[in-house]
Design a protein around this motif. Structure first.
Motif, PDB file in Angstrom:
ATOM      1  N   VAL A  73       0.423  -1.390  -0.288  1.00 14.91           N
ATOM      2  CA  VAL A  73       0.271  -0.097   0.030  1.00 14.91           C
ATOM      3  C   VAL A  73       1.215   1.486  -0.284  1.00 14.91           C
ATOM      4  N   PRO A  74       1.714   1.618   0.526  1.00 17.10           N
ATOM      5  CA  PRO A  74       2.486   2.348   1.011  1.00 17.10           C
ATOM      6  C   PRO A  74       3.906   2.403  -0.044  1.00 17.10           C
ATOM      7  N   MET A  75       3.469   1.818  -0.825  1.00 18.29           N
ATOM      8  CA  MET A  75       4.639   1.496  -2.395  1.00 18.29           C
ATOM      9  C   MET A  75       3.778   2.330  -3.201  1.00 18.29           C
ATOM     10  N   ILE A  76       1.790   1.638  -3.371  1.00 19.80           N
ATOM     11  CA  ILE A  76       1.210   1.757  -4.735  1.00 19.80           C
ATOM     12  C   ILE A  76       1.317   3.615  -4.006  1.00 19.80           C
ATOM     13  N   LEU A  77       0.783   3.685  -3.279  1.00 14.90           N
ATOM     14  CA  LEU A  77       1.065   5.829  -2.808  1.00 14.90           C
ATOM     15  C   LEU A  77       2.046   6.431  -3.178  1.00 14.90           C
ATOM     16  N   LEU A  78       3.143   5.369  -2.903  1.00 18.72           N
ATOM     17  CA  LEU A  78       3.742   6.420  -4.049  1.00 18.72           C
ATOM     18  C   LEU A  78       3.952   7.115  -4.900  1.00 18.72           C
ATOM     19  N   GLY A  79       4.023   6.036  -5.756  1.00 20.23           N
ATOM     20  CA  GLY A  79       4.380   5.571  -7.234  1.00 20.23           C
ATOM     21  C   GLY A  79       2.737   6.664  -7.069  1.00 20.23           C
ATOM     22  N   VAL A  80       1.649   6.843  -6.948  1.00 20.79           N
ATOM     23  CA  VAL A  80       0.712   7.369  -8.025  1.00 20.79           C
ATOM     24  C   VAL A  80       1.090   8.540  -7.527  1.00 20.79           C
ATOM     25  N   TYR A  81       1.308   9.178  -5.792  1.00 20.56           N
ATOM     26  CA  TYR A  81       2.010  10.693  -5.371  1.00 20.56           C
ATOM     27  C   TYR A  81       2.797  11.057  -6.642  1.00 20.56           C
ATOM     28  N   CYS A  82       3.752  10.597  -7.382  1.00 20.43           N
ATOM     29  CA  CYS A  82       5.050  10.674  -7.869  1.00 20.43           C
ATOM     30  C   CYS A  82       4.427  11.247  -9.410  1.00 20.43           C
TER      31      CYS A  82
END
Length: 99
Positions: A73-82
């Motif tokens: 979940v944090p990796m996906i959120l980081l990717g979406v934010y970037c």
């Protein structure tokens, strides 16, 4: 002699050389092109980072199941934010380079 109400002659200044500084124009154009290229490269790098983060999160969630969600979940959120930041969907005041 022309009256103050008449428009000035537009051909009046054609005989004078223009005060055009080619060196200054070259410097401005060179800096503008450099800045634009760096913006494009930065956008592509952020999009690649976002895509890689989303891919890593999805792969981890798929391979680990519910146990992998803590990392996914944090990796996906980081990717979406970037990706959102690269495409200017996130206000610059909320970005990492805000002052």
């Amino acid at each position: 002699m022309s009256s103050p109400n008449e428009a000035p002659d537009r051909n009046q200044n054609l005989d004078q050389p223009s005060r055009f500084d080619e060196r200054a124009l070259y410097t401005v154009v060179r800096k503008a092109v450099r800045d634009a290229l760096l913006d494009v490269i930065g956008t592509l790098v952020l999009l690649a980072l976002g895509l890689a983060s989303v891919w890593a999160g999805v792969q981890n969630a798929a391979s680990q199941g519910a146990d992998g969600l803590l990392f996914a979940v944090p990796m996906i959120l980081l990717g979406v934010y970037c990706a959102a930041y690269a495409l200017d969907f996130v206000p610059r005041a909320l970005g990492p380079l805000s002052r």
